[in-house]
Design a protein around this motif. Structure first.
Motif, mmCIF file in Angstrom:
data_model
loop_
_atom_site.group_PDB
_atom_site.id
_atom_site.type_symbol
_atom_site.label_atom_id
_atom_site.label_comp_id
_atom_site.label_asym_id
_atom_site.label_seq_id
_atom_site.Cartn_x
_atom_site.Cartn_y
_atom_site.Cartn_z
ATOM 1 N N PHE A 1 55.753 -38.102 33.937
ATOM 2 C CA PHE A 1 55.442 -39.342 34.636
ATOM 3 C C PHE A 1 54.785 -40.352 33.696
ATOM 4 N N ALA A 2 53.837 -39.888 32.868
ATOM 5 C CA ALA A 2 53.160 -40.781 31.928
ATOM 6 C C ALA A 2 54.161 -41.392 30.949
ATOM 7 N N TYR A 3 55.054 -40.544 30.448
ATOM 8 C CA TYR A 3 56.069 -41.045 29.514
ATOM 9 C C TYR A 3 57.032 -41.993 30.241
ATOM 10 N N GLY A 4 57.489 -41.580 31.420
ATOM 11 C CA GLY A 4 58.465 -42.383 32.150
ATOM 12 C C GLY A 4 57.951 -43.770 32.506
ATOM 13 N N LEU A 5 56.668 -43.845 32.875
ATOM 14 C CA LEU A 5 56.079 -45.131 33.227
ATOM 15 C C LEU A 5 55.684 -45.924 31.987
ATOM 16 N N GLY A 6 55.074 -45.221 31.024
ATOM 17 C CA GLY A 6 54.567 -45.905 29.835
ATOM 18 C C GLY A 6 55.650 -46.425 28.913
ATOM 19 N N ARG A 7 56.756 -45.693 28.791
ATOM 20 C CA ARG A 7 57.825 -46.092 27.874
ATOM 21 C C ARG A 7 59.015 -46.740 28.581
ATOM 22 N N GLY A 8 58.882 -46.963 29.874
ATOM 23 C CA GLY A 8 59.943 -47.639 30.608
ATOM 24 C C GLY A 8 61.166 -46.775 30.871
ATOM 25 N N HIS A 9 61.012 -45.444 30.738
ATOM 26 C CA HIS A 9 62.146 -44.538 30.951
ATOM 27 C C HIS A 9 62.669 -44.628 32.380
ATOM 28 N N PHE A 10 61.766 -44.653 33.350
ATOM 29 C CA PHE A 10 62.194 -44.738 34.751
ATOM 30 C C PHE A 10 62.918 -46.058 35.017
ATOM 31 N N ARG A 11 62.372 -47.133 34.481
ATOM 32 C CA ARG A 11 62.972 -48.451 34.724
ATOM 33 C C ARG A 11 64.375 -48.532 34.124
ATOM 34 N N ARG A 12 64.551 -47.996 32.916
ATOM 35 C CA ARG A 12 65.847 -48.079 32.245
ATOM 36 C C ARG A 12 66.868 -47.112 32.835
ATOM 37 N N LYS A 13 66.435 -45.891 33.165
ATOM 38 C CA LYS A 13 67.374 -44.834 33.540
ATOM 39 C C LYS A 13 67.598 -44.710 35.045
ATOM 40 N N LEU A 14 66.563 -44.945 35.846
ATOM 41 C CA LEU A 14 66.644 -44.627 37.270
ATOM 42 C C LEU A 14 66.707 -45.842 38.184
ATOM 43 N N LEU A 15 66.492 -47.013 37.647
ATOM 44 C CA LEU A 15 66.488 -48.217 38.474
ATOM 45 C C LEU A 15 67.497 -49.219 37.934
ATOM 46 N N PRO A 16 68.039 -50.065 38.811
ATOM 47 C CA PRO A 16 67.849 -50.090 40.263
ATOM 48 C C PRO A 16 68.783 -49.108 40.972
ATOM 49 N N VAL A 17 68.499 -48.848 42.239
ATOM 50 C CA VAL A 17 69.356 -48.013 43.072
ATOM 51 C C VAL A 17 69.681 -48.800 44.339
ATOM 52 N N HIS A 18 70.961 -49.127 44.512
ATOM 53 C CA HIS A 18 71.406 -49.870 45.687
ATOM 54 C C HIS A 18 72.286 -48.967 46.545
ATOM 55 N N PRO A 19 72.049 -48.927 47.849
ATOM 56 C CA PRO A 19 72.856 -48.062 48.725
ATOM 57 C C PRO A 19 74.357 -48.277 48.561
ATOM 58 N N ARG A 20 74.770 -49.525 48.390
ATOM 59 C CA ARG A 20 76.205 -49.801 48.239
ATOM 60 C C ARG A 20 76.760 -49.118 46.991
ATOM 61 N N ASP A 21 75.986 -49.138 45.902
ATOM 62 C CA ASP A 21 76.437 -48.498 44.660
ATOM 63 C C ASP A 21 76.486 -46.981 44.815
ATOM 64 N N VAL A 22 75.512 -46.428 45.538
ATOM 65 C CA VAL A 22 75.490 -44.975 45.754
ATOM 66 C C VAL A 22 76.718 -44.539 46.544
ATOM 67 N N ILE A 23 77.047 -45.294 47.607
ATOM 68 C CA ILE A 23 78.216 -44.966 48.424
ATOM 69 C C ILE A 23 79.492 -45.079 47.591
ATOM 70 N N HIS A 24 79.568 -46.115 46.781
ATOM 71 C CA HIS A 24 80.752 -46.333 45.942
ATOM 72 C C HIS A 24 80.934 -45.186 44.946
ATOM 73 N N ASP A 25 79.857 -44.828 44.227
ATOM 74 C CA ASP A 25 79.958 -43.770 43.226
ATOM 75 C C ASP A 25 80.165 -42.401 43.869
ATOM 76 N N ALA A 26 79.582 -42.195 45.050
ATOM 77 C CA ALA A 26 79.796 -40.925 45.761
ATOM 78 C C ALA A 26 81.261 -40.785 46.150
ATOM 79 N N SER A 27 81.884 -41.890 46.569
ATOM 80 C CA SER A 27 83.300 -41.870 46.923
ATOM 81 C C SER A 27 84.158 -41.517 45.711
ATOM 82 N N LEU A 28 83.834 -42.088 44.555
ATOM 83 C CA LEU A 28 84.566 -41.770 43.329
ATOM 84 C C LEU A 28 84.368 -40.312 42.927
#
Length: 210
Positions: A79-106
């Motif tokens: 968590f410290a690394y993910g927040l401090g080095r921007g790992h969460f922001r770069r890798k896990l965000l953003p998450v939009h429901p429409r994109d999740v549905i689209h990628d799940a369909s694929l």
């Protein structure tokens, strides 16, 4: 003579170390947790002995607490690394429901593009979900471990018995995530080596479908 294929860093050292420590600690916690559940089950089933560790209730509790401290320390580092080095922001965000549905369909049609080191919308949603489940596991675990000292937390979960069920369901969610995660690795085996070495060929970012 062909030019050597260039490789790119996709998983930093901290991410790789915490990933494998987390995998080891989680396996220990799940197997010892199943043994603890078997001592006082609240559903009409028990887990097979071969899927548990500890040998007896006291031994399983010792395994569970040892793995818990390792998992919590490792989680705080991540968590410290993910927040401090921007790992969460770069890798896990953003998450939009429409994109999740689209990628799940694929993904269901086996047409989902997979770039090593880059998470699609389904992966981002699953990783965020498992992080939330981890917080829920810790909170419900504390309310079970110290129901008097953390009486307010136990009450928040609706009492000791209900907190046990929340803990179990959160654990089941994590196990489900691991099963999906391993299935994806089997479908796209080239994603495993970069989690060991940290690097992948640049060409791996330009194609491939899972």
């Amino acid at each position: 003579m062909p030019e050597p294929q260039k490789r790119q860093l996709v998983h930093p050292l901290v991410v790789r170390i915490t990933h494998w420590i987390n995998a080891f600690a989680m396996v220990c916690m799940v197997m010892s947790g199943w043994a603890i559940y078997n001592a006082s089950p609240f559903f009409p089933f028990r887990f097979p002995v071969w899927a548990t560790v500890g040998g007896w209730l006291g031994g399983s509790i010792a395994w569970h607490f040892a793995a818990m401290w390792l998992l919590c320390a490792n989680g705080l580092l991540y968590f410290a690394y993910g927040l401090g080095r921007g790992h969460f922001r770069r890798k896990l965000l953003p998450v939009h429901p429409r994109d999740v549905i689209h990628d799940a369909s694929l993904a269901l049609r086996f047409r989902l593009p997979h770039d090593t080191g880059k998470y699609n919308a389904v992966q981002r949603a699953l990783y965020l979900l498992v992080l939330c489940l981890g917080v829920l596991l810790v909170a419900s675990g504390l309310s079970i471990w110290k129901p008097v000292q953390f009486s307010w937390l136990t009450a928040l979960f609706g009492g000791f018995d209900f907190a046990r069920r929340v803990h179990f369901i959160a654990m089941a969610g994590v196990v489900g995530f691991v099963v999906v995660h391993l299935a994806l690795v089997l479908l796209v085996p080239r994603t495993l080596l970069p989690m060991l070495t940290g690097r992948a060929p640049r060409a791996a970012h330009e194609g491939g479908r899972a």
